[in-house]
Design an enzyme around this catalytic site. Structure first.
Site, PDB file in Angstrom:
ATOM      1  N   LYS A   1       7.003 -70.140 -21.868  1.00 11.85           N
ATOM      2  CA  LYS A   1       6.700 -69.675 -22.123  1.00 11.85           C
ATOM      3  C   LYS A   1       5.716 -68.487 -21.634  1.00 11.85           C
ATOM      4  CE  LYS A   1       2.718 -69.932 -26.261  1.00 11.85           C
ATOM      5  NZ  LYS A   1       1.699 -70.184 -26.793  1.00 11.85           N
TER       6      LYS A   1
ATOM      7  N   SER B   1       0.043 -73.710 -32.189  1.00 14.28           N
ATOM      8  CA  SER B   1       1.274 -72.426 -31.428  1.00 14.28           C
ATOM      9  C   SER B   1       2.773 -73.288 -31.017  1.00 14.28           C
ATOM     10  CB  SER B   1       0.963 -71.584 -29.912  1.00 14.28           C
ATOM     11  OG  SER B   1      -0.304 -70.617 -31.031  1.00 14.28           O
TER      12      SER B   1
ATOM     13  N   SER C   1       2.028 -69.094 -32.427  1.00 11.17           N
ATOM     14  CA  SER C   1       2.429 -68.660 -30.901  1.00 11.17           C
ATOM     15  C   SER C   1       3.687 -68.252 -29.796  1.00 11.17           C
ATOM     16  CB  SER C   1       1.277 -67.636 -29.950  1.00 11.17           C
ATOM     17  OG  SER C   1       0.843 -68.628 -29.550  1.00 11.17           O
TER      18      SER C   1
END
Lengths: 488, 490
Positions: free
Chosen positions: B80, B178, B155
């Site tokens: 990420k 997330s 996210s």
């Protein structure tokens, strides 16, 4: 000097009393910084001693250097504080360029030490200054403003250096007390070996909280805070200035504003930095990146057993056990390195007062000239003892011995050789002394008469004449003996 | 769809190790898949083709020389955009870190590379992890592979979208759901480990006491492989836990008979879409059929979880994001005449609206006069929520519930209403507050063809049990084997 006279009036000011409390920041002497493994050292090129953690880079995390907990606990034990079994870190949030994370890791509601006290002596009177607390935190970096340019740079070598903040109760009543208190803290920290307390390098600095109140009142007046003072004389002069400023304000019927002020040592004045209306809300909250710290009873006991002799104990030993005058004891115990030197000399020769005299008069003079510590003079304790012995054994006179000592710093030649080369070896040969005495008597017949008439002071004059003729090398005992024999 | 990207990372690794596949071939293939499809998904913010092929070549050489390059040898993985790597930029999808190159890699990245993994790129996210749709990104808007008109969740939306489309291992981070919520929306398996199980060193902090890095993959087996490598005490993260290392892959079992799952009644009370509820109930039935005991349990403080999460995460974020001040690195406004303006302009220009909203909330709740009413109270409730789970785990081995009350929603549909967007987190935030592990896995589809995820929450450090529960389910079902329609046109 005008300030000086003001101070004297403050301590005994008929109307106003000053109330001072100090927050002293002590940099702890560790190998590495408090939350990363960068070296804790001074004087490197800017930002040479940094890593992702002390630069506050994205994703970097703090890891506690356990040594700081030990040093803080030792300081707490020595000052009679209650050392916490459980302590934690908090974040103090504010923006400043020298603070790369936008918060300082500090301690808020559960500091490592609470309470404690420091004994000071001012004008011959003992006084106890109580401590509120001591807590650990990280130092910030330094902003460097470029002269003549609208530019500033930031050096983060100091960011993350471990600090112990020692907060006193408002128990101090004069600038002199404040400076004395800070000196005492410095000496104690030096004895404990927790800090080098090098004030020029900023290892010891303080903030002073100052207020005044009508004498006899028990309420505290509105206080101002003087930030970042880094010398004993500045503590004194800054407090003096600020107290007289506050008195002038009050006497002119004006209110004191609670604010932070900066001391300008060049102009010797304090200036407002920021007022209460701009006061920071630091939004303290527990530091989630660090786990709480527990200090075991066993560790505390170990630290307690390992505590060294402290300044007050050393003073007591020197005055009571060794019968040294208070002045000598005070001077010798200011710096633990000096005390250790003194004690090493005593292991060789049991003459505390003689050693003290030599150190305080001759060795200190050299230290002041060279601006170095006693360990850097090139005069190991056994060498000082050597010259003391030479004087004792009448190989050289006291006065000449002191000249010999001057040649001994950084010089490891045998003392006898130095005496010989200087030609100052003591003369005990009766023949040489006798001829010098005969000359002197011939030159000053009236002195001889005076001696015959019982004027003892005249003997000293004659002794001086002999010394002059032997360039100070005559054995004074022998000269006196001959004066007695020849005249009386 | 290309051949190998449909296979499990475990299978691919074994083939590379025995020499029937080369890492270079596998890596080339995954880049081909990305270049075919990612213009539609925008899951990746950066790809590292050159360095990845170089790393793959080295792995192949090591294998040819008879050496063992490690348990992940030759397998592609992504991270990420909030996880530091020396490769490329690390900007957490924020303007304020535009162009920021981290001088050091995160511990997890080091570990995966040392295990022979090949870093192929960074995936998109909501700025600093703040969001549930990956629409709050300075980079791009990632789409859901099952319906490119829908969000991938967030996210870690880029990681979930990439796992669904390209397979292999994608590291996400989970502060309030997330990892799990986007995994649910994209039909993949995502694990949020116990707080402290995985080092956070090199993870750009959102809320330090809640953040945890974890794997997103198609299967529990692949998550187990990844977790075995990234977990463990890290001397650079004080909050990483001192617990023995586990080989989650070896510990994986389908023998789950005799386990018990709790159905927390508060998680089924309202707001769950009927189709989601139906898929979860079917999953519960399947577990029953596998010999798992099912019991209703209660987590009485559930209704306080979301406000508690909002307060604590915002408070920590407001402090964690203070370092982005325009002074030392990242975006600096050139419109400033003094220090005050330098700060406010740099931060004003650099942060997006959702990040600013949370900084404001966090600053407010930590302010003197409000601290006790908000932050301190939230910390108290947090302890009660943790206690709820401790009590429940005395009776059952894990709890089962939906990951999100709704399936993936259309792009832009919740952007203008942050409170509506916060609601999709209500079933995931408790695990972060309690510090317990949670996993989301595909359990079926809605009539519109959108995946539905089931969530299991377990005892601290019982990731093995959660992974086995999912593994057992996946060996009896094929939801995780279905491939998203976005690949069909490629």
């Amino acid at each position: 000097m005008a300030q000086k006279s003001k101070t004297q009036s403050i301590a005994s000011h008929p109307k106003w009393e000053a109330v001072l409390g100090l927050e002293v920041h002590v940099q702890l002497q560790t190998q590495t910084k408090i939350f990363c493994r960068c070296p804790n050292s001074y004087g490197q090129s800017p930002n040479a001693l940094t890593c992702p953690t002390c630069l506050g880079l994205p994703g970097a995390l703090p890891v506690l250097n356990e040594k700081v907990v030990e040093l803080a606990a030792i300081a707490g034990l020595a000052l009679g504080s209650k050392v916490a079994e459980f302590t934690k870190f908090d974040r103090k949030n504010y923006f400043y360029p020298d603070l790369p994370k936008g918060y300082q890791i500090s301690q808020f509601d559960q500091p490592i030490c609470e309470g404690g006290e420091v004994q000071i002596q001012v004008d011959g009177k003992e006084k106890t200054i109580r401590l509120v607390r001591m807590h650990l935190e990280e130092d910030a970096g330094k902003n460097i403003h470029i002269e003549g340019k609208p530019q500033s740079r930031v050096d983060l070598n100091r960011a993350g250096v471990p600090l112990l903040e020692i907060v006193s109760e408002p128990d101090l009543r004069s600038p002199l007390e404040a400076a004395t208190y800070m000196r005492k803290l410095r000496t104690t920290m030096l004895y404990l070996g927790v800090s080098d307390c090098n004030m020029e390098e900023g290892s010891l600095r303080c903030d002073c909280n100052i207020s005044i109140r009508p004498r006899g009142s028990t309420e505290l007046g509105t206080r101002t805070e003087l930030k970042n003072i880094n010398s004993f004389s500045f503590v004194q002069s800054a407090c003096e200035y600020e107290i007289s400023r506050q008195i002038q304000m009050r006497e002119a019927g004006r209110e004191i504003i609670q604010e932070t002020r900066l001391y300008d040592s060049v102009k010797n004045e304090t200036r407002s930095m920021r007022g209460k209306e701009e006061a920071h809300d630091y939004r303290y909250f527990p530091e989630p990146d660090l786990t709480p710290v527990t200090i075991s009873k066993e560790d505390l006991n170990t630290y307690k057993k390992g505590l060294p002799e402290l300044p007050d104990q050393a003073f007591e030993r020197l005055t009571s056990d060794l019968d040294l005058p208070q002045y000598d004891a005070e001077v010798l115990t200011q710096d633990p390195e000096v005390l250790r030197y003194f004690d090493s000399c005593r292991e060789e020769i049991d003459e505390p007062k003689k050693i003290s005299n030599w150190i305080i008069n001759d060795v200190f003079q050299r230290m002041n000239e060279m601006k170095v510590g006693i360990g850097s003079l090139g005069l190991p304790p056994e060498r000082l003892v050597g010259i003391i012995r030479s004087v004792e054994e009448k190989k050289v006179s006291v006065a000449n011995g002191r000249e010999v000592l001057k040649k001994m710093f950084g010089n490891d030649q045998p003392i006898e050789k130095i005496i010989e080369e200087m030609g100052v070896g003591m003369i005990s040969d009766d023949g040489l002394i006798e001829s010098a005495l005969a000359e002197a008597m011939e030159e000053h017949p009236h002195v001889v008469e005076d001696i015959k008439n019982g004027k003892d002071a005249a003997k000293n004059f004659l002794m001086g004449q002999v010394m002059k003729r032997t360039r100070g090398k005559a054995n004074p005992g022998q000269v006196m003996k001959l004066i007695q024999e020849r005249i009386l | 769809m290309t051949e190998n990207t449909s296979k499990s990372a475990v299978e691919i690794h074994n083939k590379i190790k025995e020499g029937s596949l080369t890492s270079v071939g596998v890596v080339q293939e995954v880049f081909q898949a990305i270049s075919n499809t990612d213009s539609k998904l925008e899951a990746f913010t950066e790809v590292y083709k050159e360095s990845a092929l170089e790393a793959a070549k080295k792995i192949d050489q090591q294998i040819a020389a008879g050496e063992d390059p490690g348990p992940l040898a030759g397998v592609p993985f992504s991270i990420k955009a909030n996880i530091c790597s020396q490769e490329g930029e690390t900007d957490a999808a924020s303007q304020i870190l535009k162009g920021f190159n981290s001088p050091y890699p995160a511990t997890v990245v080091n570990k995966l590379i040392e295990a022979g993994g090949v870093l192929i790129g960074k995936t998109n996210m909501d700025e600093f992890g703040m969001g549930s749709s990956t629409e709050n990104s300075s980079k791009s808007t990632t789409k859901n592979p099952w319906d490119t008109g829908c969000v991938p969740g967030g996210s870690s939306g880029g990681a979930a979208s990439a796992a669904s489309a390209y397979g292999y291992i994608h590291l996400g981070s989970d502060t309030g759901g997330s990892i799990r919520q986007p995994s649910s929306y994209c039909g993949v398996t995502g694990l949020k480990p116990t707080y402290g199980r995985v080092s956070r060193f090199g993870l750009l902090a959102f809320a330090s006491s809640l953040d945890q890095i974890g794997p997103i993959s198609r299967t529990a087996e692949e998550c187990a492989l990844a977790l075995s490598i990234i977990s463990g005490k890290d001397p650079r993260d004080s909050t990483s836990a001192e617990v023995p290392h586990e080989n989650y892959l070896e510990n994986l079992t389908t023998e789950i008979e005799g386990s018990t799952l709790g159905i927390p009644k508060e998680y089924f009370e309202e707001g769950i879409e009927p189709e989601v509820r139906q898929r979860i109930e079917e999953t519960i039935d399947q577990y029953r059929a596998l010999g798992v005991g099912i019991e209703e349990v209660s987590l009485p403080h559930t209704s306080y979880a979301n406000p508690t999460y909002v307060l604590i995460s915002a408070a920590e974020a407001s402090s964690n994001l203070s370092r982005y001040d325009g002074i030392h690195y990242g975006h600096r406004s050139d419109q400033s005449v003094d220090l005050e303006q330098l700060y406010s302009n740099s931060r004003g220009e650099g942060f997006g609206p959702e990040v600013k909203r949370r900084i404001l909330v966090g600053t407010f709740v930590l302010s003197s006069g409000y601290y006790d009413a908000f932050y301190r109270k939230a910390m108290k409730v947090r302890r009660l929520i943790r206690k709820d789970f401790e009590d429940v785990f005395k009776k059952v081995d894990a709890v089962i519930c939906p990951t999100s009350p709704v399936p993936a929603f259309p792009l832009g549909s919740r952007l203008d209403d942050p409170l509506k967007l916060y609601l999709v987190d209500i079933l995931t935030v408790s695990a972060n507050l309690a510090g317990i592990p949670g996993i989301s896995f595909p359990c079926g589809f809605t009539s519109a063809g959108l995946p539905v995820g089931t969530q299991l929450l377990g005892r601290p450090f019982e990731e093995s049990r959660l992974l086995s529960l999912v593994h057992a389910f996946q060996s009896q079902s094929d939801h995780h084997l279905r491939r998203p329609p976005v690949l069909e046109g490629s």
